[in-house]
Design a protein around this motif. Structure first.
Motif, PDB file in Angstrom:
ATOM      1  N   VAL A 258     -25.683 -36.916  89.999  1.00  0.00           N
ATOM      2  CA  VAL A 258     -24.718 -37.342  91.021  1.00  0.00           C
ATOM      3  C   VAL A 258     -23.325 -36.756  90.795  1.00  0.00           C
ATOM      4  O   VAL A 258     -22.332 -37.311  91.223  1.00  0.00           O
ATOM      5  CB  VAL A 258     -24.637 -38.890  91.101  1.00  0.00           C
ATOM      6  N   SER A 259     -23.262 -35.654  90.106  1.00  0.00           N
ATOM      7  CA  SER A 259     -21.989 -34.950  89.863  1.00  0.00           C
ATOM      8  C   SER A 259     -20.982 -35.767  89.065  1.00  0.00           C
ATOM      9  O   SER A 259     -19.801 -35.810  89.399  1.00  0.00           O
ATOM     10  CB  SER A 259     -21.384 -34.481  91.186  1.00  0.00           C
ATOM     11  N   ASP A 260     -21.455 -36.420  87.997  1.00  0.00           N
ATOM     12  CA  ASP A 260     -20.536 -37.101  87.082  1.00  0.00           C
ATOM     13  C   ASP A 260     -19.747 -36.082  86.260  1.00  0.00           C
ATOM     14  O   ASP A 260     -18.709 -36.401  85.708  1.00  0.00           O
ATOM     15  CB  ASP A 260     -21.303 -38.015  86.126  1.00  0.00           C
TER      16      ASP A 260
ATOM     17  N   SER B 250     -20.183 -38.609  79.733  1.00  0.00           N
ATOM     18  CA  SER B 250     -20.124 -37.328  80.445  1.00  0.00           C
ATOM     19  C   SER B 250     -19.242 -36.332  79.696  1.00  0.00           C
ATOM     20  O   SER B 250     -19.581 -35.155  79.567  1.00  0.00           O
ATOM     21  CB  SER B 250     -19.590 -37.520  81.865  1.00  0.00           C
ATOM     22  N   ALA B 251     -18.114 -36.806  79.186  1.00  0.00           N
ATOM     23  CA  ALA B 251     -17.213 -35.946  78.418  1.00  0.00           C
ATOM     24  C   ALA B 251     -17.905 -35.451  77.146  1.00  0.00           C
ATOM     25  O   ALA B 251     -17.797 -34.277  76.794  1.00  0.00           O
ATOM     26  CB  ALA B 251     -15.924 -36.695  78.070  1.00  0.00           C
ATOM     27  N   ASP B 252     -18.637 -36.334  76.479  1.00  0.00           N
ATOM     28  CA  ASP B 252     -19.346 -35.951  75.264  1.00  0.00           C
ATOM     29  C   ASP B 252     -20.414 -34.886  75.550  1.00  0.00           C
ATOM     30  O   ASP B 252     -20.591 -33.955  74.762  1.00  0.00           O
ATOM     31  CB  ASP B 252     -19.998 -37.165  74.598  1.00  0.00           C
ATOM     32  N   CYS B 253     -21.104 -35.012  76.666  1.00  0.00           N
ATOM     33  CA  CYS B 253     -22.105 -34.010  77.050  1.00  0.00           C
ATOM     34  C   CYS B 253     -21.434 -32.659  77.299  1.00  0.00           C
ATOM     35  O   CYS B 253     -21.963 -31.615  76.907  1.00  0.00           O
ATOM     36  CB  CYS B 253     -22.873 -34.449  78.297  1.00  0.00           C
ATOM     37  N   LEU B 254     -20.272 -32.685  77.928  1.00  0.00           N
ATOM     38  CA  LEU B 254     -19.558 -31.438  78.192  1.00  0.00           C
ATOM     39  C   LEU B 254     -19.063 -30.813  76.889  1.00  0.00           C
ATOM     40  O   LEU B 254     -19.153 -29.596  76.697  1.00  0.00           O
ATOM     41  CB  LEU B 254     -18.401 -31.680  79.170  1.00  0.00           C
TER      42      LEU B 254
ATOM     43  N   LEU C  33     -27.921 -32.223  79.784  1.00  0.00           N
ATOM     44  CA  LEU C  33     -27.847 -33.101  78.617  1.00  0.00           C
ATOM     45  C   LEU C  33     -27.694 -34.564  79.023  1.00  0.00           C
ATOM     46  O   LEU C  33     -28.267 -35.455  78.405  1.00  0.00           O
ATOM     47  CB  LEU C  33     -26.676 -32.706  77.711  1.00  0.00           C
ATOM     48  N   CYS C  34     -26.903 -34.807  80.054  1.00  0.00           N
ATOM     49  CA  CYS C  34     -26.632 -36.180  80.509  1.00  0.00           C
ATOM     50  C   CYS C  34     -27.579 -36.641  81.617  1.00  0.00           C
ATOM     51  O   CYS C  34     -27.439 -37.751  82.109  1.00  0.00           O
ATOM     52  CB  CYS C  34     -25.192 -36.282  81.021  1.00  0.00           C
ATOM     53  N   LYS C  35     -28.482 -35.749  82.023  1.00  0.00           N
ATOM     54  CA  LYS C  35     -29.369 -36.064  83.162  1.00  0.00           C
ATOM     55  C   LYS C  35     -28.542 -36.492  84.378  1.00  0.00           C
ATOM     56  O   LYS C  35     -28.853 -37.458  85.062  1.00  0.00           O
ATOM     57  CB  LYS C  35     -30.386 -37.128  82.773  1.00  0.00           C
TER      58      LYS C  35
END
Length: 93
Positions: free
Chosen positions: A35-37, A56-60, A30-32
């Protein structure tokens, strides 16, 4: 995370690991994220999470919401708590 510990009594660690990996993989897509964000792992009955920023939190959170209905009941409890914690998290700009 104490409340997550209480929920973990009836949880199969392998099932928890599988769902953590599923949610992590979907969130990274979702976040493309290349780099392991976004990192979501489980060892035993413990969940380790790392997100770089609010995006990143929103994608999770979106990933957890998409998968929640497919999860076993006890695991839903863990991920519902995790989702709530992510929504309340504060990030430095």
């Amino acid at each position: 995370m104490k409340s997550v510990d209480k929920l973990s009594n009836g949880i199969d660690p392998q099932e928890l690991a599988r769902w953590a990996k599923t949610c992590e993989t979907m969130a990274r897509k979702l976040c493309k994220d290349k780099v392991s964000d976004i990192i979501l792992r489980s060892q035993g009955k413990e969940v380790d999470i790392s997100v770089k920023d609010k995006k990143s939190a929103d994608c999770l959170v979106k990933s957890i919401e998409s998968n929640l209905a497919l999860m076993p009941l006890f695991i839903q409890g863990v991920f519902t708590k995790l989702e709530s914690d992510l929504k309340q998290a504060r990030f430095d700009s």
